[in-house]
Design an enzyme around this catalytic site. Structure first.
Site, PDB file in Angstrom:
ATOM      1  CB  ALA A 145      -0.933   0.284   1.393  1.00 38.60           C
ATOM      2  CG  MET A 146       2.266   4.529  -2.415  1.00 38.37           C
ATOM      3  SD  MET A 146       3.777   5.429  -1.662  1.00 38.37           S
ATOM      4  CE  MET A 146       3.848   6.913  -0.453  1.00 38.37           C
ATOM      5  CD  GLU A 147       3.687   6.717   2.957  1.00 37.26           C
ATOM      6  OE1 GLU A 147       3.005   5.770   2.133  1.00 37.26           O
ATOM      7  OE2 GLU A 147       4.683   7.053   3.203  1.00 37.26           O
TER       8      GLU A 147
ATOM      9  CD  GLU B 165       0.450   2.112   4.119  1.00 37.45           C
ATOM     10  OE1 GLU B 165       1.202   3.702   3.764  1.00 37.45           O
ATOM     11  OE2 GLU B 165       1.186   1.558   3.854  1.00 37.45           O
TER      12      GLU B 165
ATOM     13  CG  HIS C 111       2.969   6.244   5.794  1.00 31.31           C
ATOM     14  ND1 HIS C 111       3.968   7.099   7.001  1.00 31.31           N
ATOM     15  CD2 HIS C 111       3.149   5.007   5.859  1.00 31.31           C
ATOM     16  CE1 HIS C 111       4.851   5.434   7.260  1.00 31.31           C
ATOM     17  NE2 HIS C 111       4.156   4.380   6.063  1.00 31.31           N
TER      18      HIS C 111
HETATM   19  N1  BES Z   1       5.493   3.470   1.984  1.00 33.06           N
HETATM   20  C1  BES Z   1       5.153   3.135   2.107  1.00 33.06           C
HETATM   21  C2  BES Z   1       5.350   2.122   0.270  1.00 33.06           C
HETATM   22  C3  BES Z   1       5.874   2.249  -0.313  1.00 33.06           C
HETATM   23  C4  BES Z   1       7.083   0.495  -0.300  1.00 33.06           C
HETATM   24  C5  BES Z   1       6.457   2.641  -1.084  1.00 33.06           C
HETATM   25  C6  BES Z   1       8.042   0.579  -0.926  1.00 33.06           C
HETATM   26  C7  BES Z   1       8.076   2.427  -1.826  1.00 33.06           C
HETATM   27  C8  BES Z   1       8.621   1.978  -1.732  1.00 33.06           C
HETATM   28  C9  BES Z   1       4.096   2.353   2.729  1.00 33.06           C
HETATM   29  O1  BES Z   1       3.692   2.694   4.066  1.00 33.06           O
HETATM   30  C10 BES Z   1       4.419   0.715   3.346  1.00 33.06           C
HETATM   31  O2  BES Z   1       5.281   1.029   3.957  1.00 33.06           O
HETATM   32  N2  BES Z   1       3.904  -0.459   2.486  1.00 33.06           N
HETATM   33  C11 BES Z   1       4.239  -1.806   3.712  1.00 33.06           C
HETATM   34  C12 BES Z   1       2.762  -1.930   3.828  1.00 33.06           C
HETATM   35  C13 BES Z   1       3.280  -1.805   5.254  1.00 33.06           C
HETATM   36  C14 BES Z   1       1.564  -1.927   6.605  1.00 33.06           C
HETATM   37  C15 BES Z   1       4.194  -2.660   6.385  1.00 33.06           C
HETATM   38  C16 BES Z   1       3.777  -2.429   1.659  1.00 33.06           C
HETATM   39  O3  BES Z   1       3.949  -1.899   0.729  1.00 33.06           O
HETATM   40  O4  BES Z   1       5.007  -3.743   2.328  1.00 33.06           O
HETATM   41 ZN    ZN Z   2       4.550   3.095   5.107  1.00 36.76          ZN
END
Ligand code: BES
Ligand code: ZN
Length: 845
Positions: free
Chosen positions: A257-259, A293, A296
């Site tokens: 996911a992306m925030e 998310e 964030h």
């Molecule tokens: N900011 C990240 C998304 C992301 C991950 C962007 C890698 C660019 C590169 C997001 O907040 C995130 O951490 N997503 C996790 C899920 C979370 C519940 C641990 C993911 O995508 O694995």
């Molecule tokens: Zn994150």
């Protein structure tokens, strides 16, 4: 910075059939020093025109492309003076299929195939959608508009401000200006969508967008999102600043996911919950992801890291606070108990390698930035925050966060800014305690022994492999550490800050690091460890689940690291036979799985499997096959772990039942519980051949619910026949699968001992394609990391030799980690094989 952006106004015209887009962009700039050149980030974008306007003076500019640096230089004839200026650009770009920048994702609607346009900008891919100052500290306001076919929905960070219909079936949708924010948080999505919505107490409209037909699966997410927003608003004491908070389920998505501020995008399996078909485990995962998310929206979006070196401020923090929010919503889940298994333990593992990195690490190149989205930034980050929160106390910690967020709102911060705020509120030396935890790689192994009537404590950096232990290291940490003993619980944290120290102590048993709150491992002297057997068996119910969990985790890892022998860990494990804790059994399954993996193919393997079956029999019997009414959340999670281990180690009775359930489900006689599905499918696969393989393949192609497709894919990776495993890999790289799932397939086949060679050969043969498609992206190193499953020096050399021949930008650390782990496995096997074999021959079975 000589030039910085104040506001972007961008109009996009995507062509969702030809997969290209064009844009008209105006950037309001602040010129701090008179210049003739302006550098912008830009990649795979063709700039058609450039003009800079200052007052009444306009001048055209030339473009110099620096594709390698992902930059363009705009060159003007006359000086641009200090003050404000407007830069006008027109450009075109590609709607790519790499799940980064502005990309396309396939979906079906009304019997037809369509593509949506969707964005993923973190970390450095906004520059693939428009020329920009693509760095987190270059915050600005974004105002975007889109010309799209009339029947599509457009979603972006803010609310629609205007819709203008054109002749020819098109419309222009404009959005309100965003808050001042970093470029990586901008998002836009164009496709066929349906949504459900609900307002929070504060009046924020929360919407969950899905492709047509999936609205029913959005309800759980909506409820979780509303509650979570309300919780954070109260916890941080800062209102959510936008009128809407959207969740969008995207069919092709690289991460989980992306925030994006106000428009969080999700992989379908991380947000959709089917009322009938979802497992307890997936529901829990969805809640955690949403809570992560939405955290964030404050920690990350409102206050952003100054540079990617401080990425952990975003990710470590969100990975911590997601538990707090979920605990508030679902108190019966005991989610904090799971923290030590899901985050803390995993971080200790990666960070035990010599080739780990400090939480705060210098990064420059985009590929280097991608590589640090790992267990150190996330899980170690979360763990050291939890350690500190425990040390400061809940209230002081929360007040410190409030101060930090208020002070740096709409701006950027560094790690030290967080320490300062916490220090100010708590009046404790936060910075002094914390700096080695974030600036220094690794963590201490605390050795504890009895010295007369004192407890002797010493600390030294822990390395999980004997070879790495030769590395010189004289760092020490300030370690908050508490104890629980036969006589009392030492609530007051003692701060160990020397290499060796002595504490008063009594005679009974003692467990250090109560509830595993500090980021350390403990090595007890043999006599102290022996004394723990009784409390492990819960004779006096004093040790918490986390404490019992921590003792056995370290016992296994210390044997892997050569500080003790596997025999000690295996014999200690038998003290857990009557335990009922989900995290204890999950950890035992994991640790024993590691040993099983290195023993695969050796003579003792069948004996080892028998030992495992005996160890897990009691708990499997206790949880049984049928869920009881109103049973604990953790029991529902434990069932498939316990029964799954029995099945995977050849327990006949279990396998019979598995096949019976599977057949009844297929024939419609009795529906399989979603909590058992994944385990049943995988065990059927593991014990079947071509016929079942073809059935699973058919099911995979037919299924539309992602969670179900994931379960079937796992089964397809669980067969023993190498030819079938190769077919699975090919399937996952074909049009039948989504490219978001290819890495997962490689991980699962590589993790299947029968598939190790198959996966490695396949990855090598496909390397050119992998590098081209995933290179530099979020999933890239996932194709390398599972090499850690190998167990011989020969394989370590092979992996090194292969990557010597290829460009390894963004993979260096992952390759070093994987080969370090392979060598550690090999040494472990060599060192302990005989002892394990002797231990097993002693066991009655
Ligand atoms: N900011 C990240 C998304 C992301 C991950 C962007 C890698 C660019 C590169 C997001 O907040 C995130 O951490 N997503 C996790 C899920 C979370 C519940 C641990 C993911 O995508 O694995
Ligand atoms: Zn994150």
């Amino acid at each position: 910075m000589e030039v910085s952006p104040l506001k972007y106004k961008i109009h996009f015209e995507p062509d969702l059939e030809k997969f290209v887009f064009s844009g008209i962009e105006r950037i309001e700039l602040l010129i701090k020093k008179s210049v003739k050149k302006i550098r912008l980030h830009s990649s795979e974008i063709e700039i058609l025109s450039v003009e800079v306007v200052q007052g009444k003076v306009a001048q055209k500019g030339k473009v110099v492309y620096r594709e390698k640096e992902e930059e363009v230089e705009l060159v003007f004839e006359k000086n641009i003076k200090t003050g404000k200026a407007t830069l006008k650009l027109t450009f075109t770009g590609i709607l790519n299929d790499k799940m980064r920048g502005f990309y396309r994702s396939k979906y079906a609607h009304a019997g037809k195939e369509y593509h949506m346009g969707v964005t993923q900008f973190e970390s450095t891919d906004a520059r693939r959608a428009f020329p920009s100052f693509d760095e987190p500290s270059q915050k600005a306001v974004f105002e975007v508009s889109f010309k799209v076919p009339k029947d599509r929905t457009v979603i972006s960070n803010t609310v629609e401000s205007n819709v203008l219909e054109h002749a020819g079936g098109y419309k222009t949708v404009s959005f309100a200006p965003s808050p001042k924010m970093s470029s990586y948080l901008l998002a836009f999505i164009i496709g066929h969508f349906e949504f459900i919505s609900k307002k929070t107490k504060d009046g924020t409209l929360v919407r969950v967008f899905v492709t047509p037909g999936k609205k029913k699966q959005a309800e759980f997410a909506l409820s979780v999102a509303v509650q979570t927003l309300e919780f954070y608003t109260e916890y941080f004491k800062i209102k959510y600043p936008l009128p809407t908070s959207d969740l969008i389920a995207i069919p092709d998505f690289a991460a989980g996911a992306m925030e994006n501020w106000g428009a969080v995008t999700y992989r379908e399996s991380a947000v959709l919950v089917d009322p009938v078909n979802s497992s307890t485990h997936n529901k829990q995962w969805v809640a955690l992801v949403i809570a992560h998310e939405l955290a964030h929206q404050w920690f990350g979006n409102l206050v952003t890291m100054d540079w990617w070196t401080h990425l952990w401020l975003n990710e470590g923090f969100a990975s911590y606070i997601e538990y707090l929010a979920v605990n508030k919503m679902f108190p019966k889940w005991s989610i904090w108990t799971q923290f030590v298994y899901m985050d803390h333990g995993r971080a200790l593992e990666l960070d035990g390698l010599k080739n780990t990195h400090p939480i705060e690490v210098e990064v420059n190149h985009p590929a280097e930035i991608s590589e640090i989205f790992d267990e150190v930034s996330y899980s170690k980050g979360a763990s050291v925050i939890r350690m500190l929160a425990e040390y400061l106390g809940e209230e002081k910690f929360r007040d410190g966060l409030r101060l930090y967020l208020k002070k740096h709102s709409y701006s950027n911060a560094k790690t030290e800014d967080l320490w300062s705020a916490l220090e100010k509120v708590s009046k404790k030396p936060v910075k002094k305690i914390m700096q080695n935890w974030t600036k220094q790689a690794g963590y201490p192994l605390i050795t504890i022994s009895k010295n007369k009537n004192k407890l002797k404590l010493s600390q030294k950096r822990f390395f999980s492999s004997v070879a790495s232990q030769k590395t010189k290291s004289n760092v020490s940490w300030m370690v908050p550490i508490s104890f629980i003993s036969e006589e009392k619980i030492e609530e007051n944290k003692y701060l160990l800050n020397k290499a060796v120290d002595f504490l008063p102590s009594s005679n009974g048993w003692i467990k250090a690091n109560k509830n595993e709150t500090s980021f350390i491992r403990i090595k007890y002297s043999p006599d102290l460890l022996a004394k723990l057997t009784n409390p492990i068996q819960q004779k006096d119910k004093k040790l918490s689940e986390q404490d019992r969990f921590g003792i056995i985790r370290d016992a296994f890892v210390l044997s892997e690291a050569g500080y003790s022998s596997s025999e000690d860990a295996l014999s200690l494990a038998t003290a857990y036979i009557n335990d009922e804790s989900y995290i204890v059994w999950s950890e035992l399954a994991t640790e024993i799985g590691k040993l099983k993996s290195i023993l695969f193919g050796t003579e003792v393997y069948p004996e080892f499997q028998k030992y495992i079956v005996v160890l897990f029999s009691e708990i499997a019997k206790k949880v049984g096959w049928k869920a009881k009414d109103n049973e604990d959340h953790s029991t529902s999670l434990l069932r498939s772990i316990a029964l799954g281990v029995l099945g995977r180690n050849g327990d006949e009775e279990t396998l019979e039942k598995v096949f019976e359930l599977y057949k009844n489900d297929l024939s419609g006689k009795e529906k399989l519980s979603p909590d058992l599905k994944s385990m049943v499918y995988s065990l059927v696969a593991e014990n079947s051949g071509l016929k079942e393989y073809e059935l699973f393949t058919k099911m995979y192609k037919k299924a539309t619910f992602e969670e179900e497709r994931d379960r079937i894919l796992r089964a397809l990776c669980s067969f023993k026949d190498k030819k079938l495993l190769k077919r699975t890999l090919e399937l996952s790289f074909s049009k039948e699968a989504r490219s978001q799932d290819a890495a997962k397939t490689v991980i699962m086949v590589w993790g299947n001992p029968y598939g190790r060679e198959v996966a490695w050969e396949f990855v090598q043969s496909k390397w050119k394609y992998i590098a081209e498609k995933y290179g530099g992206g979020h999933l890239y190193n996932r194709f390398v990391k599972p090499a850690a499953n190998f167990t011989s020096e020969k394989k370590a050399k092979e992996v090194e030799a292969f990557f010597k021949k290829h460009d390894t930008t963004g993979l260096e650390r992952s390759i070093a980690q994987a080969t370090e782990q392979i060598r550690s496995n090999a040494a472990w096997l060599k060192r302990d094989y005989k002892k394990i074999s002797e231990f097993l021959s002693k066991k009655p079975s």
